[in-house]
Enzyme design. Sequence first.
Site, PDB file in Angstrom:
ATOM      1  N   GLU A   1       0.869  -1.192   0.000  1.00 35.39           N
ATOM      2  CA  GLU A   1       0.000   0.000   0.000  1.00 35.39           C
ATOM      3  C   GLU A   1       0.890   1.221   0.000  1.00 35.39           C
ATOM      4  OE1 GLU A   1      -2.668   0.347   3.329  1.00 35.39           O
ATOM      5  OE2 GLU A   1      -3.580  -1.627   3.032  1.00 35.39           O
TER       6      GLU A   1
ATOM      7  N   GLU B   1      -8.737   8.734   6.600  1.00 30.33           N
ATOM      8  CA  GLU B   1      -8.999   7.313   6.326  1.00 30.33           C
ATOM      9  C   GLU B   1     -10.049   7.112   5.236  1.00 30.33           C
ATOM     10  OE1 GLU B   1      -7.490   4.429   7.618  1.00 30.33           O
ATOM     11  OE2 GLU B   1      -6.047   5.949   8.204  1.00 30.33           O
TER      12      GLU B   1
END
Length: 462
Positions: free
Chosen positions: A264, A329
């Site tokens: 990621e 997020e």
Amino acid sequence: MGHVFPIFILSILLSTAGAEISGKVGVNYGQLGNNLRSPSRSVELIKSLKAKRVKIYDANPKILNALKNTDIQVSIMLPNELIVNVSSSQNFSDSWVKTNVVPFYKETKIRYLLVGNEILSSSDNATRINLVPAMRRMKWSLKTHELHKIKVGTPSAMDVLESSFPPSNGTFRSDISGPIMKPMLRFLNRTKSFFFLDVYPYFPWAQDPKNIDLDYALFAAKNRTYSDPGTGLTYTNLFDQMVDAVIFAMKRLGYPNIRIWIAETGWPNGCDIDQIGGNIYNAATYNRNAIKKFTSDPAVGTPARPGWVLPSFIFSLYNENQKPGPGTERHFGLLYPNGSNVYQIDLSGKTPESEYEPLPAPTNNEPYKGKIWCVVKKNANMSAVSGALSYACSQGNKTCDAIQPGKACYKAKSLFRLASYAFSSYWAQFKKSGGSCDFNGLATPTPKDPSAGSCKFPSVTL
């Protein structure tokens, strides 16, 4: 002619090694949203981004079916909660693979099976000590079912290191170094797999924007470099520093050559008002520059490993509205949930910068200064809000005194107002010790004062 044959063989070996690992960029397809496109539409969108790989956080059969015959390499994941079961039973492991991998393998290019996600960041020791045994069992299950093309790994966050600066000082945390990292590295080395790593320069920059240059974090520094006193290696961006710290940590344990896979990386395109630098300009700049690095031919690697290919997945496909935690997020997507682009991006790296439209200027690269409050989000589930109100009032000292009957902020019929007061009061008391304005996604920070008349809402000053 005596030398031609070995050189020819060598070139075949090198080209097959290259075929196995290319710098083509993939995307992480997270599903923590209640308004995302269907799996089949999502696969079309993944193709439109020119992604050659996709990573999912489970083995969702609808997604694996949608990926059939697409030539997109796929990474699937064993959920965290099944690690202990797999570790303790080869039968369980075999049947998981039989159910979740075997039916799709012929037509869907499943090439990576990741065991859990960021397990070593959790304090759940039972799962941690079962991680490597579960990886071994999974590998055995794949062999049993003759699925020879699938590599087994597990993604780690940067917090597996206890020291990362300077990079040559990179050292794994003492609680995991001997019992978990060493056997894991042995397994990855023996099976020719990868160390899957989640790398987010955004976070160290956002924690210390005074001392870390934003352009250095965005791969955009023109003349700012850092020289590692331990090695003399010169760094031009924060990403390389972070990756090399892990490379040196592996070397310290006797494994200097395990390949890194960027599981990621990304940058948020939005954030809460008490956060910094989450905006479309920075996200597009970071991801476009990262893709340029990953797809460069010949490969550039990092200062500790010049010329090594870094395969990667960008995080993430969508802005996911059900991810818990601060606003960043929910704002890592390349796409909005309706499938439209947050900004133009080409994961193949072939679109020249000049073809992109201008980006909106960033407005939050400096910390917000002033008062903020914590209020109930629009469209929040009110029965959940009622539970969060009880929780907030049960914490701290006199948190909810002002909303008791007869007090200045009591509004019998407005759960929205009562909970917003409780959230603001809670946050004002606990922000310094790590309290957040989130309440399982029910709350959001605002610079707009919700006080009315004699009812004054407590605030946080940034």
